[in-house]
Motif scaffolding. Structure first.
Motif, short mmCIF file in Angstrom:
data_model
loop_
_atom_site.label_atom_id
_atom_site.label_comp_id
_atom_site.label_asym_id
_atom_site.label_seq_id
_atom_site.Cartn_x
_atom_site.Cartn_y
_atom_site.Cartn_z
N LEU A 24 -17.84 25.99 -7.71
CA LEU A 24 -18.42 26.58 -6.50
C LEU A 24 -17.36 27.38 -5.74
O LEU A 24 -17.63 28.44 -5.19
N PRO A 62 -16.62 31.25 -7.45
CA PRO A 62 -17.29 32.46 -6.97
C PRO A 62 -16.95 32.78 -5.53
O PRO A 62 -16.88 33.96 -5.14
N ILE A 97 -23.23 37.71 -11.50
CA ILE A 97 -22.70 36.40 -11.91
C ILE A 97 -23.76 35.34 -12.17
O ILE A 97 -24.83 35.35 -11.58
N GLY A 139 -23.19 32.01 -11.68
CA GLY A 139 -23.11 30.94 -10.68
C GLY A 139 -23.03 29.58 -11.35
O GLY A 139 -23.15 29.47 -12.57
N PRO A 140 -22.83 28.54 -10.56
CA PRO A 140 -22.55 27.20 -11.12
C PRO A 140 -23.78 26.33 -11.32
O PRO A 140 -23.64 25.16 -11.65
N LEU A 141 -25.00 26.85 -11.13
CA LEU A 141 -26.15 25.95 -11.03
C LEU A 141 -27.19 26.12 -12.14
O LEU A 141 -28.32 25.65 -12.02
N TYR A 182 -31.24 23.42 -5.69
CA TYR A 182 -31.60 23.61 -7.10
C TYR A 182 -31.87 22.26 -7.77
O TYR A 182 -31.10 21.30 -7.57
N TYR A 204 -28.88 29.88 -0.60
CA TYR A 204 -28.07 28.68 -0.82
C TYR A 204 -26.93 28.65 0.19
O TYR A 204 -26.38 29.69 0.56
N ARG A 242 -25.34 32.25 0.53
CA ARG A 242 -25.86 33.30 -0.35
C ARG A 242 -27.24 33.70 0.15
O ARG A 242 -27.97 32.87 0.67
N HIS A 283 -32.18 34.43 -3.67
CA HIS A 283 -31.98 35.15 -4.94
C HIS A 283 -32.63 34.40 -6.09
O HIS A 283 -32.93 33.20 -5.97
N HIS A 322 -32.17 33.90 -10.37
CA HIS A 322 -31.27 34.13 -11.52
C HIS A 322 -32.05 34.40 -12.79
O HIS A 322 -33.10 33.79 -13.02
N GLN A 328 -29.36 38.69 -11.50
CA GLN A 328 -30.12 38.06 -10.41
C GLN A 328 -30.86 39.17 -9.70
O GLN A 328 -30.48 40.33 -9.78
N PHE A 385 -21.47 35.15 0.08
CA PHE A 385 -20.14 34.53 -0.07
C PHE A 385 -19.63 34.61 -1.51
O PHE A 385 -18.42 34.50 -1.74
N ALA A 386 -20.55 34.82 -2.47
CA ALA A 386 -20.16 34.89 -3.88
C ALA A 386 -20.04 36.32 -4.40
O ALA A 386 -19.76 36.52 -5.59
C1 MBD Z 1 -25.60 29.62 -6.05
O1 MBD Z 1 -26.93 29.43 -6.08
C2 MBD Z 1 -25.13 30.67 -6.72
O2 MBD Z 1 -26.01 31.45 -7.35
C3 MBD Z 1 -23.77 30.96 -6.74
C4 MBD Z 1 -23.26 32.16 -7.45
C5 MBD Z 1 -22.89 30.13 -6.09
C6 MBD Z 1 -23.37 29.04 -5.42
C7 MBD Z 1 -24.73 28.79 -5.40
#
Ligand code: MBD
Ligand code: FE
Length: 282
Positions: free
Chosen positions: A73, A76, A105, A107-109, A164, A198, A219, A222, A224, A238, A251-252
């Motif tokens: 997290l 990004p 990107i 992302g981590p989820l 998520y 998020y 964020r 969005h 993905h 995305q 932020f990412a």
């Molecule tokens: C998210 O949902 C996400 O898409 C990214 C890139 C970073 C944190 C949460």
């Protein structure tokens, strides 16, 4: 006070041994990378006069990141994922593979193994009472604009609270995660719910560091996508919903102009009915 040590034979020898250069076993790439990383860490300590207190603070911070599973997290948040995308874009450009929907990107989820459907999927489990219904539909085209049948559209997004499934244990398994194969026209449709943006866990180590930088950890709303089909380049992207306060302040760093889309409200009863929805829209 500034103490220069990087050029000393003692530090050079230390780095040599740290990276295993004096040993025959191991992996050459790992040795090369570790040598360079530790060289640069030592250089930063020297250049910025990092105190032992600051150093150990950083070490314990890394422990905390791991305990909270937030390394992926913070990455990004520090622009690392975006930087890797910039490199891939440049690589594509050099290979003449630019064009089409831009990447952004992962992302981590992401969670692999979402339920598979053909042409249509219902993505939400119906339990998010605060959510508004969303119809998500699109068409997958090749580089010549020809529809691609049987492409896999792997979609995932957050609920109305920005959480998520899997990571938010209050949601059902694979909620808001589906794989949809495209029909003969390359089209896919999903019925889901409009996601909220998020936000990083407010008490977590990622947000703690962002606070030190005077930054937020949000964020925009969005959705993905992984788009794939054998023989074609995999696309990770995305869409960002227009009108979110964070659409252009992510932020990412994942928002791209071409990926910002307007949701439009379905007012026409016939259009609603074509998606199996009753009016008034619920
Ligand atoms: C998210 O949902 C996400 O898409 C990214 C890139 C970073 C944190 C949460
Ligand atoms: Fe996300």
């Amino acid at each position: 006070m500034s103490i220069r040590t990087m050029q000393s034979a003692e530090v050079k020898e230390l780095l040599h041994k740290v990276a295993g250069f004096n040993k025959t076993g191991g992996n050459e790439r790992a040795k090369q990378v570790v040598h360079r990383v530790m060289h640069d860490v030592f250089q930063i300590i020297e250049d910025l006069d990092i105190t032992p207190e600051e150093f150990w603070q950083a070490v314990y911070y890394i422990n905390e990141l791991g305990q909270n599973s937030e390394a992926s997290l913070l990455a990004p948040g520090l622009g690392m994922d975006k930087y890797l995308d910039i490199r891939l874009d440049a690589e594509d450009e050099q290979a003449g593979l630019s064009g089409g929907t831009p990447r952004t990107i992962e992302g981590p989820l992401y969670v692999a193994g979402a339920p598979q459907h053909h042409a249509f999927a219902r993505m939400d489990d119906g339990t998010d009472s605060a959510a508004e219904v969303m119809i998500l539909t699109g068409q997958i085209l090749d580089q010549d604009g020809q529809p691609l049948a049987n492409a896999v559209v792997d979609v995932w997004h957050a609920d109305s609270k920005g959480g998520y499934s899997y990571f938010d244990r209050s949601q059902s398994e694979y909620n808001l995660r589906r794989r949809i194969t495209t029909d003969e026209q390359g089209r896919y449709t999903a019925r889901s719910i409009i996601p909220s943006g998020y936000g990083c866990p407010p008490e977590g180590p990622t947000q703690k560091l962002l606070n030190q930088l005077g930054r937020h950890g949000n964020r925009p709303a969005h959705i993905h996508f992984f788009i794939s089909k054998p023989g074609y380049k995999h696309l990770t992207t995305q869409i960002n919903l227009a009108g979110d306060e964070y659409t252009y302040d992510d932020f990412a760093f994942a928002t791209r102009d071409e990926l910002v889309v307007d949701a439009h409200r379905i007012e026409d009863p016939a259009e609603a009915a074509s998606f199996g929805l009753a009016q008034p829209f619920t």
